[in-house]
Scaffold this active site. Structure first.
Site, PDB file in Angstrom:
ATOM      1  N   ASN A   1     -12.818  57.333   1.788  1.00 35.60           N
ATOM      2  CA  ASN A   1     -13.393  58.629   2.180  1.00 35.60           C
ATOM      3  C   ASN A   1     -12.342  59.657   2.585  1.00 35.60           C
ATOM      4  O   ASN A   1     -12.605  60.549   3.395  1.00 35.60           O
ATOM      5  CB  ASN A   1     -14.461  58.428   3.258  1.00 35.60           C
ATOM      6  CG  ASN A   1     -13.915  57.765   4.507  1.00 35.60           C
ATOM      7  OD1 ASN A   1     -12.737  57.460   4.578  1.00 35.60           O
ATOM      8  ND2 ASN A   1     -14.778  57.550   5.473  1.00 35.60           N
TER       9      ASN A   1
ATOM     10  N   TYR B   1      -6.794  49.992  13.275  1.00 40.06           N
ATOM     11  CA  TYR B   1      -8.253  49.892  13.213  1.00 40.06           C
ATOM     12  C   TYR B   1      -8.784  48.701  14.016  1.00 40.06           C
ATOM     13  O   TYR B   1      -9.875  48.202  13.713  1.00 40.06           O
ATOM     14  CB  TYR B   1      -8.708  49.779  11.755  1.00 40.06           C
ATOM     15  CG  TYR B   1      -8.835  51.112  11.044  1.00 40.06           C
ATOM     16  CD1 TYR B   1      -9.715  52.091  11.489  1.00 40.06           C
ATOM     17  CD2 TYR B   1      -8.097  51.387   9.900  1.00 40.06           C
ATOM     18  CE1 TYR B   1      -9.856  53.311  10.825  1.00 40.06           C
ATOM     19  CE2 TYR B   1      -8.222  52.610   9.220  1.00 40.06           C
ATOM     20  CZ  TYR B   1      -9.112  53.555   9.697  1.00 40.06           C
ATOM     21  OH  TYR B   1      -9.258  54.758   9.037  1.00 40.06           O
TER      22      TYR B   1
ATOM     23  N   HIS C   1      -9.022  60.419   7.826  1.00 34.62           N
ATOM     24  CA  HIS C   1      -9.349  59.877   9.150  1.00 34.62           C
ATOM     25  C   HIS C   1      -9.187  60.990  10.172  1.00 34.62           C
ATOM     26  O   HIS C   1      -8.287  61.825  10.031  1.00 34.62           O
ATOM     27  CB  HIS C   1      -8.404  58.727   9.524  1.00 34.62           C
ATOM     28  CG  HIS C   1      -8.465  58.387  10.990  1.00 34.62           C
ATOM     29  ND1 HIS C   1      -9.389  57.521  11.501  1.00 34.62           N
ATOM     30  CD2 HIS C   1      -7.747  58.851  12.049  1.00 34.62           C
ATOM     31  CE1 HIS C   1      -9.234  57.457  12.826  1.00 34.62           C
ATOM     32  NE2 HIS C   1      -8.237  58.252  13.177  1.00 34.62           N
TER      33      HIS C   1
ATOM     34  N   GLU D   1      -3.615  57.272  19.119  1.00 38.29           N
ATOM     35  CA  GLU D   1      -3.291  57.280  17.691  1.00 38.29           C
ATOM     36  C   GLU D   1      -2.043  58.111  17.404  1.00 38.29           C
ATOM     37  O   GLU D   1      -1.204  57.715  16.590  1.00 38.29           O
ATOM     38  CB  GLU D   1      -4.507  57.782  16.893  1.00 38.29           C
ATOM     39  CG  GLU D   1      -5.660  56.787  16.939  1.00 38.29           C
ATOM     40  CD  GLU D   1      -6.961  57.297  16.345  1.00 38.29           C
ATOM     41  OE1 GLU D   1      -7.936  56.522  16.354  1.00 38.29           O
ATOM     42  OE2 GLU D   1      -7.025  58.439  15.857  1.00 38.29           O
TER      43      GLU D   1
ATOM     44  N   LYS E   1      -5.869  59.698   3.469  1.00 40.00           N
ATOM     45  CA  LYS E   1      -5.934  58.279   3.091  1.00 40.00           C
ATOM     46  C   LYS E   1      -5.452  58.052   1.651  1.00 40.00           C
ATOM     47  O   LYS E   1      -5.320  58.991   0.862  1.00 40.00           O
ATOM     48  CB  LYS E   1      -7.372  57.785   3.267  1.00 40.00           C
ATOM     49  CG  LYS E   1      -7.831  57.731   4.733  1.00 40.00           C
ATOM     50  CD  LYS E   1      -9.230  57.104   4.831  1.00 40.00           C
ATOM     51  CE  LYS E   1      -9.682  56.966   6.270  1.00 40.00           C
ATOM     52  NZ  LYS E   1     -11.014  56.285   6.341  1.00 40.00           N
TER      53      LYS E   1
HETATM   54  O1  CDP Z   1     -13.613  57.348   9.884  1.00 31.79           O
HETATM   55  P1  CDP Z   1     -14.818  57.499  10.785  1.00 31.79           P
HETATM   56  O2  CDP Z   1     -14.446  57.652  12.241  1.00 31.79           O
HETATM   57  O3  CDP Z   1     -15.753  58.571  10.306  1.00 31.79           O
HETATM   58  O4  CDP Z   1     -15.668  56.142  10.642  1.00 31.79           O
HETATM   59  P2  CDP Z   1     -15.558  54.736  11.416  1.00 31.79           P
HETATM   60  O5  CDP Z   1     -16.935  54.275  11.701  1.00 31.79           O
HETATM   61  O6  CDP Z   1     -14.617  54.827  12.566  1.00 31.79           O
HETATM   62  O7  CDP Z   1     -14.960  53.748  10.314  1.00 31.79           O
HETATM   63  C1  CDP Z   1     -13.584  53.779   9.991  1.00 31.79           C
HETATM   64  C2  CDP Z   1     -13.451  53.715   8.490  1.00 31.79           C
HETATM   65  O8  CDP Z   1     -13.911  52.462   8.020  1.00 31.79           O
HETATM   66  C3  CDP Z   1     -14.277  54.734   7.699  1.00 31.79           C
HETATM   67  O9  CDP Z   1     -13.685  56.008   7.636  1.00 31.79           O
HETATM   68  C4  CDP Z   1     -14.365  54.061   6.346  1.00 31.79           C
HETATM   69  O10 CDP Z   1     -13.149  54.241   5.607  1.00 31.79           O
HETATM   70  C5  CDP Z   1     -14.484  52.586   6.725  1.00 31.79           C
HETATM   71  N1  CDP Z   1     -15.876  52.105   6.766  1.00 31.79           N
HETATM   72  C6  CDP Z   1     -16.357  51.302   5.727  1.00 31.79           C
HETATM   73  O11 CDP Z   1     -15.609  50.993   4.788  1.00 31.79           O
HETATM   74  N2  CDP Z   1     -17.654  50.845   5.751  1.00 31.79           N
HETATM   75  C7  CDP Z   1     -18.465  51.154   6.773  1.00 31.79           C
HETATM   76  N3  CDP Z   1     -19.735  50.691   6.783  1.00 31.79           N
HETATM   77  C8  CDP Z   1     -18.002  51.959   7.825  1.00 31.79           C
HETATM   78  C9  CDP Z   1     -16.701  52.420   7.796  1.00 31.79           C
HETATM   79 MG    MG Z   2     -13.617  56.354  13.585  1.00 29.88          MG
END
Ligand code: CDP
Ligand code: MG
Length: 140
Positions: free
Chosen positions: A114, A51, A117, A128, A11
């Site tokens: 973070n 997303y 992805h 994807e 990222k």
């Molecule tokens: O990336 P991952 O699959 O672990 O998490 P996700 O629940 O699919 O969320 C996608 C991305 O959205 C995360 O990796 C974060 O960058 C962002 N995110 C956020 O900014 N705030 C949250 N409460 C949850 C996710």
């Molecule tokens: Mg995810």
């Protein structure tokens, strides 16, 4: 279990800090082969399509803004049980909850920024990969 492929992104927070190589080393040390990779700069609209599952979440706009703020490195990773293995190497979404030695524990700046992805299931991995890579880029 047979060889599996998953989709990964380094990222903007990580490309900004020149962490692509360090993250790739962690992926490779963990047992994943980087079989396709390219550095691209996507638009906010393109991030929104990627997303789309999160479109109704409060963080969606900020997430799309962030993902289009600087170049990203998109990757296809291959290995035994690659989807789950990559999620383990990445660590929990929130770096505060991530295990020691994971990419997010080591490098993530915040819950949003973070560093990586990774696909969460075979169906999303296939979708994807197809969104970012053409068939010819995936040979070998
Ligand atoms: O990336 P991952 O699959 O672990 O998490 P996700 O629940 O699919 O969320 C996608 C991305 O959205 C995360 O990796 C974060 O960058 C962002 N995110 C956020 O900014 N705030 C949250 N409460 C949850 C996710
Ligand atoms: Mg995810």
């Amino acid at each position: 279990m047979a060889l599996e492929r998953t989709f990964s992104i380094v990222k903007p927070d990580a490309t900004n800090r020149n962490l692509t190589g360090a993250i790739n080393a962690m992926l490779e040390a963990g047992g994943l082969r980087i079989v396709a990779q390219k550095r691209i700069h996507i638009t906010k609209a393109q991030a929104g399509v990627f997303y789309a599952v999160h479109a109704e979440r409060p963080f969606f706009d900020e997430l799309c803004e962030f993902m289009s703020s600087a170049p990203i490195v998109v990757q296809v990773l291959e290995g035994e049980n690659a989807i789950l293995l990559n999620r383990e190497i990445m660590g929990a979404t929130n770096p505060a909850d991530a295990d020691e030695g994971t990419i997010r524990k080591t490098y993530a700046l915040s819950l949003g920024e973070n560093s990586v992805h990774g696909s969460d299931a075979p169906e999303t991995a296939a979708e994807e990969i197809a969104y970012f890579f053409a068939g010819l880029e995936l040979v070998g």
